[in-house]
Design an enzyme around this catalytic site. Structure first.
Site, PDB file in Angstrom:
ATOM      1  CB  ILE A 171      35.833  30.384  40.796  1.00 27.91           C
ATOM      2  CG1 ILE A 171      34.764  29.571  40.071  1.00 27.91           C
ATOM      3  CG2 ILE A 171      37.226  29.987  40.306  1.00 27.91           C
ATOM      4  CD1 ILE A 171      34.767  29.720  38.565  1.00 27.91           C
ATOM      5  CD  GLU A 185      41.965  43.140  40.299  1.00 28.86           C
ATOM      6  OE1 GLU A 185      41.351  42.946  39.247  1.00 28.86           O
ATOM      7  OE2 GLU A 185      42.856  42.374  40.713  1.00 28.86           O
ATOM      8  N   GLY A 189      39.746  37.476  42.150  1.00 23.46           N
ATOM      9  CA  GLY A 189      38.614  38.366  42.310  1.00 23.46           C
ATOM     10  C   GLY A 189      37.694  37.903  43.413  1.00 23.46           C
ATOM     11  CB  ILE A 190      34.586  39.100  44.676  1.00 17.28           C
ATOM     12  CG1 ILE A 190      33.695  38.762  45.876  1.00 17.28           C
ATOM     13  CG2 ILE A 190      33.770  39.625  43.502  1.00 17.28           C
ATOM     14  CD1 ILE A 190      32.995  39.975  46.442  1.00 17.28           C
ATOM     15  N   GLY A 191      34.020  35.935  44.535  1.00 16.37           N
ATOM     16  CA  GLY A 191      33.099  34.910  44.059  1.00 16.37           C
ATOM     17  C   GLY A 191      33.486  33.534  44.549  1.00 16.37           C
ATOM     18  N   GLY A 198      40.653  44.560  35.924  1.00 14.81           N
ATOM     19  CA  GLY A 198      42.084  44.304  36.051  1.00 14.81           C
ATOM     20  C   GLY A 198      42.540  43.014  35.413  1.00 14.81           C
ATOM     21  CB  ILE A 256      31.063  36.136  29.463  1.00 13.17           C
ATOM     22  CG1 ILE A 256      30.871  37.156  30.593  1.00 13.17           C
ATOM     23  CG2 ILE A 256      29.731  35.748  28.834  1.00 13.17           C
ATOM     24  CD1 ILE A 256      30.342  38.501  30.135  1.00 13.17           C
TER      25      ILE A 256
END
Length: 484
Positions: free
Chosen positions: A267, A286, A263-265, A384, A361
Site C-alpha cells: 500500500i 520512522e 510504513g512498509i508494504g 508509530g 487489522i
C-alpha cells in the site's frame, strides 16, 4: 579474508596511535572514574572515542560473555545480527544457561531462542513483535510490552530494562574509527549506550547512513566480522485493490509540498508509485520503503518546504530490498535519527502538510482501529501509528492528514470493517484520532462526524458483499439508521 585483515589492522592502528594520545581516560571495563573528570569518564555518548580497542573474535567466542540471568538487547529489522543471535542460541543450549531475557523490536531470522526447547533458557521480550516470535508469545513462552515506538528508549533511560549485553549490527569503520548503525538507529543507540558489554557484528553489506547513526568502534567490547547480505522484504507486485488504494490516496489526499510518513508494504509503495507528478514532497517517517527510491529519482521528493531538516529525508529504521539499501548507503540526502526524535509529536506536527499513512487489522463502525492484535492473539505492536496519526492531526499549519488505509476485505474474504471489534482485541488508534479511512472502495472522512454519520461513511467504503449486513448491525448497535 582481506577485508577482515584490513579491519583488524585498522583496529591495531587506533590502539597504537589515535587512542594512545588520549590522556586521563578509562576503558569501559574500569568501574572507577579517573581523578580528572572528563567526557570520557561520565558520558555514555557512543560517538565519542574512548580508550578501548575491541577484541576481534568469532561469533561463538563473543557470546560466551552471556550468562544466566542476563538481559540481552538485540537490534532489529534489517539490522538484526543474525550470526550473533544464532551463536547466542547455541551457547545458551550448550551451556545450560537459564533465565536469559532477550529484548528487541521487530527482528528478522528464525529467532531460535523462542523455540520450545529453549524454554527456561531464554525468554523473548518484544517492544514490537514480528512473525518469528508470535507463536512463542501466544503460547506464553515469550512476552511483549505495549508501548509507543517513541517511548522505547525510555525503557533504558529510566532503568526499566537494564541490558547486560547488546548485540548490534554495523558497517565497517571509516578512517576515523566510526561505524554506522546503518538501517536501524531507532532504539539501538539507547540500547547499546546502556549496555555493560557491546558486541558488534561488522558487515560490509550494512549501508553507511548519517544522522544519529555514527558510533565509534572504541565502544565495542567484541567485534565479529561477517560478510552476509541483509534480510530483504518487498518486491512483490501489488494487488488490484492495493493499487486502487494507492491511487485514491495519491490523487485525493496528498498535496504538492506535503510531508509523508508511510510504513512498509504494497500500500505505501502503491501510493508512492502514483506521486511522480507531485512537487516538493518531503519525507519524515520512522521507516520507509523501496518505493521511495524511484520517487526521488523522478525529482518529486525535495524536502524543500520543511522548516526543519530542510532538504533531508528523515527516518529511523528501514527494511526493504538491496535497491533500497544501495540507495541509502553513504547518501547525505538521508538522515537516520533516534526514534524519540522522529516520532516526537512536536517534530511531526511542525512538518508542512503532514500526511501520515498507516494501516490496521480491522476498524469498527465508530472508527476504532485495531492494529496490534487479532482478538486476544497479539500480532505486532503499537509502533508509530498513534505518534504519526496524532502528529498529522495536530499539524501546526492545520493541513495535516491522518490516514488509515486497508483493503476492505481480507484474502480469506473477511470484512475489515466490522460492527464490533473482536473480543479481546486492542484498540491502538481511537475513534477520536481517526480522520480519513481509505479502502479500494473509496475514502471515508470521519472528522467531526457523529456515530451514525461515521457508520454511514464506513459502510460506503466496505466491500459490497457486506454492506447490507453492516447496515443492520449498525442499527442494532446505534438504534438509528446510518445516515449522512
Amino acid at each position: 579474508m582481506a577485508g577482515v585483515l584490513s579491519v583488524q589492522k585498522f583496529s591495531a592502528r587506533i590502539g597504537a596511535s589515535f587512542l594512545s594520545n588520549l590522556t586521563n581516560v578509562s576503558t569501559r571495563s574500569v568501574a572507577a572514574p579517573t581523578t580528572a573528570k572528563n567526557y570520557f569518564t561520565y558520558s555514555k555518548e557512543p560517538s565519542q572515542p574512548v580508550d578501548n580497542v575491541p577484541k576481534y573474535v568469532s561469533a561463538e567466542d563473543a557470546v560466551k560473555c552471556i550468562k544466566s540471568g542476563d538481559t540481552v538487547f538485540v537490534s532489529g529489522a534489517a539490522s538484526t545480527p543474525i550470526d550473533l543471535v544464532n551463536a547466542m542460541t547455541e551457547h545458551g543450549k550448550a551451556n545450560k544457561l537459564s533465565k536469559v531475557t532477550v529484548c528487541h523490536m521487530h527482528t528478522e531470522g528464525k529467532a531460535g531462542y523462542t523455540d520450545p526447547e529453549c524454554e527456561g533458557i531464554f525468554r523473548s521480550l518484544s517492544f514490537f513483535m514480528a512473525g518469528n516470535v508470535r507463536k512463542a508469545v501466544a503460547e506464553g513462552r515469550s512476552d511483549t510490552i505495549p508501548i509507543f515506538l517513541k517511548e522505547i528508549p525510555l525503557l533504558f533511560f529510566k532503568g526499566i530494562v537494564k541490558p547486560d549485553v547488546a548485540l548490534i549490527h554495523v558497517s565497517p569503520p571509516d578512517q576515523h574509527g566510526y561505524c554506522s548503525l546503518g538501517t536501524s538507529v531507532d532504539c539501538v543507540r539507547a540500547g547499546l549506550s546502556y549496555s555493560k558489554t557491546v558486541i558488534a557484528q561488522i558487515n560490509p553489506h550494512m549501508p553507511r547512513t548519517f544522522g544519529d547513526a555514527q558510533v565509534h568502534i572504541s565502544h565495542f567490547d567484541y567485534a565479529v566480522n561477517v560478510d552476509s547480505p541483509l534480510p530483504e522484504h518487498g518486491g512483490k507486485p501489488a494487488s488490484p485493490e492495493e493499487v486502487q488504494i494507492g491511487k485514491l490516496i495519491a490523487e485525493n489526499l496528498v498535496e504538492d509540498g506535503a510531508t509523508l510518513q508511510m510504513g512498509i508494504g504494497n500500500i505505501p509503495d502503491s501510493v508512492l508509485s502514483q506521486l511522480g507528478n507531485h512537487k516538493d514532497l518531503g519525507v519524515h517517517s520512522e521507516m520507509f520503503s523501496g518505493g521511495l527510491v524511484d520517487l526521488v529519482a523522478k525529482g518529486a521528493v525535495t524536502n524543500n518546504n520543511k522548516t526543519h531538516n530542510k532538504g533531508k529525508i528523515i527516518g529511523s529504521f528501514l527494511i526493504g530490498t538491496k535497491k533500497l539499501y544501495d540507495f541509502v548507503d553513504n547518501n547525505p540526502f538521508i538522515e537516520m535519527k533516534e526514534v524519540q526524535y522522529v516520532n516526537g509529536l512536536h517534530q511531526i506536527a511542525r512538518n508542512p502538510k503532514m500526511t501520515a499513512i498507516n494501516s490496521g487489522i480491522e476498524i469498527d463502525l465508530t472508527g476504532q482501529v485495531v492494529s496490534d492484535s487479532i482478538g486476544t492473539r497479539m500480532y505486532s505492536g503499537f509502533g508509530g501509528q498513534v505518534d504519526f496519526i496524532r502528529g498529522a492531526g495536530e499539524g501546526y499549519d492545520g493541513k495535516g492528514k491522518p490516514i488509515i488505509a486497508m483493503a476492505s476485505i481480507s484474502p480469506k474474504g473477511i470484512s475489515k470493517i466490522v460492527p464490533y471489534i473482536k473480543e479481546g482485541a486492542g484498540v491502538v488508534t481511537t475513534r477520536a484520532h481517526v480522520q480519513y479511512v481509505v479502502t479500494e472502495q473509496g475514502i471515508a472522512s470521519l472528522f467531526g462526524k457523529s456515530l451514525r454519520q461515521r457508520a454511514y461513511e464506513l459502510i460506503k467504503i466496505a466491500h459490497p458483499s457486506v454492506r447490507e449486513s453492516l447496515e443492520k448491525e449498525a442499527f442494532n448497535r446505534l438504534k438509528v439508521m446510518p445516515s449522512p
